[in-house]
Design an enzyme around this catalytic site. Sequence first.
Site, PDB file in Angstrom:
ATOM      1  N   SER A 133       0.809  -1.211   0.000  1.00  0.00           N
ATOM      2  CA  SER A 133       0.000   0.000   0.000  1.00  0.00           C
ATOM      3  C   SER A 133       0.843   1.262   0.000  1.00  0.00           C
ATOM      4  CB  SER A 133      -0.896  -0.014   1.246  1.00  0.00           C
ATOM      5  OG  SER A 133      -1.551   1.221   1.396  1.00  0.00           O
ATOM      6  N   GLY A 134       0.233   2.341  -0.482  1.00  0.00           N
ATOM      7  CA  GLY A 134       0.845   3.659  -0.378  1.00  0.00           C
ATOM      8  C   GLY A 134       0.543   4.332   0.944  1.00  0.00           C
ATOM      9  N   ASP A 135      -0.296   3.685   1.766  1.00  0.00           N
ATOM     10  CA  ASP A 135      -0.606   4.254   3.078  1.00  0.00           C
ATOM     11  C   ASP A 135      -0.642   3.098   4.082  1.00  0.00           C
ATOM     12  OD1 ASP A 135      -1.536   5.979   5.158  1.00  0.00           O
ATOM     13  OD2 ASP A 135      -2.376   7.323   3.659  1.00  0.00           O
ATOM     14  N   ASP A 136      -1.310   3.281   5.229  1.00  0.00           N
ATOM     15  CA  ASP A 136      -1.268   2.246   6.249  1.00  0.00           C
ATOM     16  C   ASP A 136      -1.910   0.939   5.757  1.00  0.00           C
ATOM     17  OD1 ASP A 136      -0.148   4.156   8.051  1.00  0.00           O
ATOM     18  OD2 ASP A 136      -2.159   4.956   8.387  1.00  0.00           O
TER      19      ASP A 136
END
Length: 455
Positions: free
Chosen positions: A262-265
């Site tokens: 992912s690009g985030d959490d």
Amino acid sequence: MSRTMKQCLHLGNTNVLGVISLIITLGSLNVKVAECRAIGLGNSEYSAINCRKHSATLTDFGGVGDGKTSNTKIFATAIANLTQHASDGGATLIVPSGKWLTGPFNLTSHFTLFLQKDAVILASQDEKEWPSVALLPSYGKGRDAPDGRFSSLIFGYNLTDVVITGQNGTLDGQGSYWWVKFKKKEFTLTRPYMIEIMFSDQIQISNITLINSPSWFVHPIYSSNIIVSGLTILAPIDSPNTDGVNPDSCTNTRIEDCYIVSGDDCISPKSGWDNYGVKFGKPTKNIIIRRITCISPDSAMVALGSEMSGGIEDIRVEDLTAIDTQSAVRIKTAVGRGAYVKNIYVRNLNLNTMKYVFWMTGSYGSHPDPEFDPKALPVISGINYKDIVAKNVTYAARLEGIPNDPFTGICISNVTMELSKEQHKLQWNCTDISGVSNNVTPTPCEELQQKVFMN
Ligand SMILES: *[C@@H]1O[C@H](CO)[C@@H](O)[C@H](O)[C@H]1NC(C)=O
Ligand SMILES: *[C@@H]1O[C@H](CO)[C@@H](O)[C@H](O)[C@H]1NC(C)=O
Ligand SMILES: *[C@@H]1O[C@H](CO)[C@@H](O)[C@H](O)[C@H]1NC(C)=O
Ligand SMILES: *[C@@H]1O[C@H](CO)[C@@H](O)[C@H](O)[C@H]1NC(C)=O
Ligand SMILES: *[C@@H]1O[C@H](CO)[C@@H](O)[C@H](O)[C@H]1NC(C)=O
Ligand SMILES: *[C@@H]1O[C@H](CO)[C@@H](O)[C@H](O)[C@H]1NC(C)=O
Ligand SMILES: *[C@@H]1O[C@H](CO)[C@@H](O)[C@H](O)[C@H]1NC(C)=O
Ligand SMILES: *[C@@H]1O[C@H](CO)[C@@H](O)[C@H](O)[C@H]1NC(C)=O
């Protein structure tokens, strides 16, 4: 094997509740500052089957799987048709092999969406296909733009007994359109999520692949008795806000056996934003997160918050692997959030190439309104970590509480961190925190060396 047999799905409600009551018991043990407890999860297998009496295939309703023809109306018609079976054994909608372009559609109760092998649901990139929906009451404002938000691709509201599963078929959010436009700040509505289920009970999302969501992937909110299992979630590591699974003001949730890039959490339990979340007052609690592999170079494997204004409690995180990930089980909060994060139990993490192993942030910022209540101080307490092996670590810990509102009861035991060549000089940077530690290398900061009984 008959179609019906193949569609028998697993949602053993009795057993789900069994597992959940176990967590409640564990949560109420009230672990004190001085103890790092090891608590077993017990046997949480469940095997009950939830068969649907009725089924239909998308093509029965005229669906065209050529990747170009819009099936938005077809999904709506099919699900409306199958709703008639809700009180008569429920129904499965089978999405066969093919590329099924569609805008958002709404689920119904006692319903299974089944993606066969090589079935791909392609999210439309035509904004006219995407209705706007009401703002979330616990957020008050949209996250990307204050005034409203797009429906998620798959949306559920006020439902009971919903399953999204299959033979590893795919939901493709075709997110690039949304990421580019978001980065140019061209949206007046908050981007869609891939799956959002609100005010619902008994939800299972399993055995499918989700790629390139416009924003968050899986967002159960104000819901209970949820199983998220066997998902492959993939987004570019530089894509904006592509969180994997975010249980938000949810109770009794298991998230297990997922692989997330992912690009985030990768996973982020949440519960509302500042005064809106405080007022709505619905915590996220009794959550098990286990056997997840996460790759997220700029974000956390598990982030508690930053929206946590309804409270987050009784969370168990076990048997997770992170590779090239910024931090492991992070706490993100701020003055103005209010509420609490408490009774968090983390154990058995295998971490490789981490910027931070331990990271807590009391100054996260990001508020729905510029003026927030300076007296709304979050209480962070009872955060337990044990049995962690980390390799190639830049910083062991950055633990930053809030001045006059320290984070307390942090307990860290049996942790080995091998530092990278680029290791930072100050390995434990601790401010406004307190707790205990035992058998941790490199040696923790003084704040975690309270002289109290250890077991
Ligand atoms: C939808 O439901 C009706 C019964 O209400 C049924 O007669 C019809 O065949 C169904 N449509 C399709 C395409 O299956
Ligand atoms: C789904 O239902 C919500 C209300 O719960 C509505 O606002 C939305 O427009 C519906 N979406 C579609 C695609 O019909
Ligand atoms: C929720 O569903 C129940 C029946 O399942 C219905 O009685 C109620 O009106 C629904 N509420 C909303 C807000 O849609
Ligand atoms: C499901 O598909 C994804 C993407 O193709 C793949 O990485 C994953 O291994 C598959 N899972 C299973 C259980 O076959
Ligand atoms: C997922 O698939 C595996 C095998 O492919 C199966 O054993 C399992 O029961 C499925 N799980 C769920 C929750 O559907
Ligand atoms: C410490 O952690 C390691 C790795 O997770 C584990 O193998 C070992 O059993 C733990 N030791 C104790 C005393 O619990
Ligand atoms: C160790 O971490 C650094 C970043 O700090 C990375 O560039 C390097 O590739 C990693 N080495 C290994 C062996 O994973
Ligand atoms: C230590 O953490 C504090 C608070 O997060 C930060 O302001 C400071 O720059 C950090 N110090 C170092 C040396 O990294």
